[in-house]
Design an enzyme around this catalytic site. Structure first.
Site, PDB file in Angstrom:
ATOM      1  N   ASP A  37      23.788  -8.322  -1.001  1.00 53.11           N
ATOM      2  CA  ASP A  37      23.735  -8.993   0.298  1.00 53.11           C
ATOM      3  C   ASP A  37      22.942  -8.110   1.260  1.00 53.11           C
ATOM      4  O   ASP A  37      22.832  -6.888   1.051  1.00 53.11           O
ATOM      5  CB  ASP A  37      25.158  -9.201   0.810  1.00 53.11           C
ATOM      6  CG  ASP A  37      25.203  -9.691   2.239  1.00 53.11           C
ATOM      7  OD1 ASP A  37      24.616 -10.735   2.543  1.00 53.11           O
ATOM      8  OD2 ASP A  37      25.820  -8.978   3.071  1.00 53.11           O
ATOM      9  N   ASP A  39      22.850  -8.227   5.320  1.00 57.78           N
ATOM     10  CA  ASP A  39      23.484  -7.812   6.570  1.00 57.78           C
ATOM     11  C   ASP A  39      24.928  -7.373   6.347  1.00 57.78           C
ATOM     12  O   ASP A  39      25.746  -8.121   5.804  1.00 57.78           O
ATOM     13  CB  ASP A  39      23.435  -8.944   7.592  1.00 57.78           C
ATOM     14  CG  ASP A  39      22.006  -9.379   7.886  1.00 57.78           C
ATOM     15  OD1 ASP A  39      21.152  -8.489   8.065  1.00 57.78           O
ATOM     16  OD2 ASP A  39      21.742 -10.593   7.910  1.00 57.78           O
ATOM     17  N   ASP A  45      24.645  -4.949  10.359  1.00 56.01           N
ATOM     18  CA  ASP A  45      24.580  -6.364  10.732  1.00 56.01           C
ATOM     19  C   ASP A  45      24.232  -6.509  12.210  1.00 56.01           C
ATOM     20  O   ASP A  45      25.050  -6.210  13.088  1.00 56.01           O
ATOM     21  CB  ASP A  45      25.915  -7.042  10.435  1.00 56.01           C
ATOM     22  CG  ASP A  45      25.863  -8.544  10.645  1.00 56.01           C
ATOM     23  OD1 ASP A  45      24.761  -9.078  10.876  1.00 56.01           O
ATOM     24  OD2 ASP A  45      26.929  -9.184  10.569  1.00 56.01           O
TER      25      ASP A  45
END
Length: 208
Positions: A37, A39, A45
């Site tokens: 993944d 963020d 993020d």
């Protein structure tokens, strides 16, 4: 003289955006590929970030990704970017941030990005399996020999729905129930990669 042109934003389609990196052979062993993944996992993020200058790697991210590459295993990114559907991000901004992440963490073999919103009904937005399936198809990696590493329940749910293995790296935004439901967890990215490299297809649920 040929006029300068800017990249066109792809028409909205039911599938994800795919960005190819350097080609890399898929190994015969397990895992055949590791998908991260973006963020909250690889980079801090920043909601709806379209500015490459705001990209900051998560602690140990480069070390973790390099450890996978050192084994000859392709690494990819699977990322929801609903800011596109919300009108907050453009294709070019997503591509610019992707290039900055590649600059900081090394080139990824593939990026699979969902540009849709929660109500668009697509099959690629995590926790749906579409991003994982598309990434595996493009890499030529068997889904059942692929590991997905992320920071929220949607990441590991997408992995499970696709038939891949998931490793959750909880952060302060990870809900307790997401951590409790994850089959495999790790305290940080370095540990997540160690567990990804050690996972076997017949690992029983709950082991970590």
């Amino acid at each position: 003289m040929t006029p300068l042109t800017t990249p066109r934003e792809p028409r909205r389609a039911p599938g994800p955006w795919l960005f190819d990196g350097p080609p890399q052979p898929v190994p015969d062993g397990f895992p055949a590929a590791v998908l991260f993944d973006r963020d909250g996992t690889l980079v801090v993020d920043v909601p709806y970030n379209g500015d490459p200058a705001r990209v900051v790697p998560m602690p140990t991210a480069r070390e973790a990704v390099d450890a996978v590459r050192a084994q000859g295993i392709p690494v990819g990114v699977v990322s929801n970017q609903s800011g596109v559907a919300r009108g907050l991000l453009t294709y070019r901004q997503v591509a610019d941030v992707r290039r900055r992440v590649d600059d900081l963490l090394g080139p990824f073999a593939l990026w699979a990005v969902c540009p849709h919103g929660p109500d668009d009904g697509c099959g690629c937005r995590k926790p749906a399996p579409g991003l994982v399936l598309a990434a595996c198809a493009r890499l030529g990696a068997p889904v059942d020999r692929t590991v997905v590493i992320g920071d929220i329940g949607a990441d590991v749910t997408a992995a499970r729905a696709a038939g891949a293995r998931g490793v959750l790296v909880p952060t302060p935004v990870t809900r307790p129930e997401e951590t409790a439901q994850a089959e495999t967890t790790a305290p940080d990215l370095r540990a997540a990669v160690r567990r990804a490299l050690a996972l076997a297809p017949d690992l029983t649920p709950g082991e970590s």
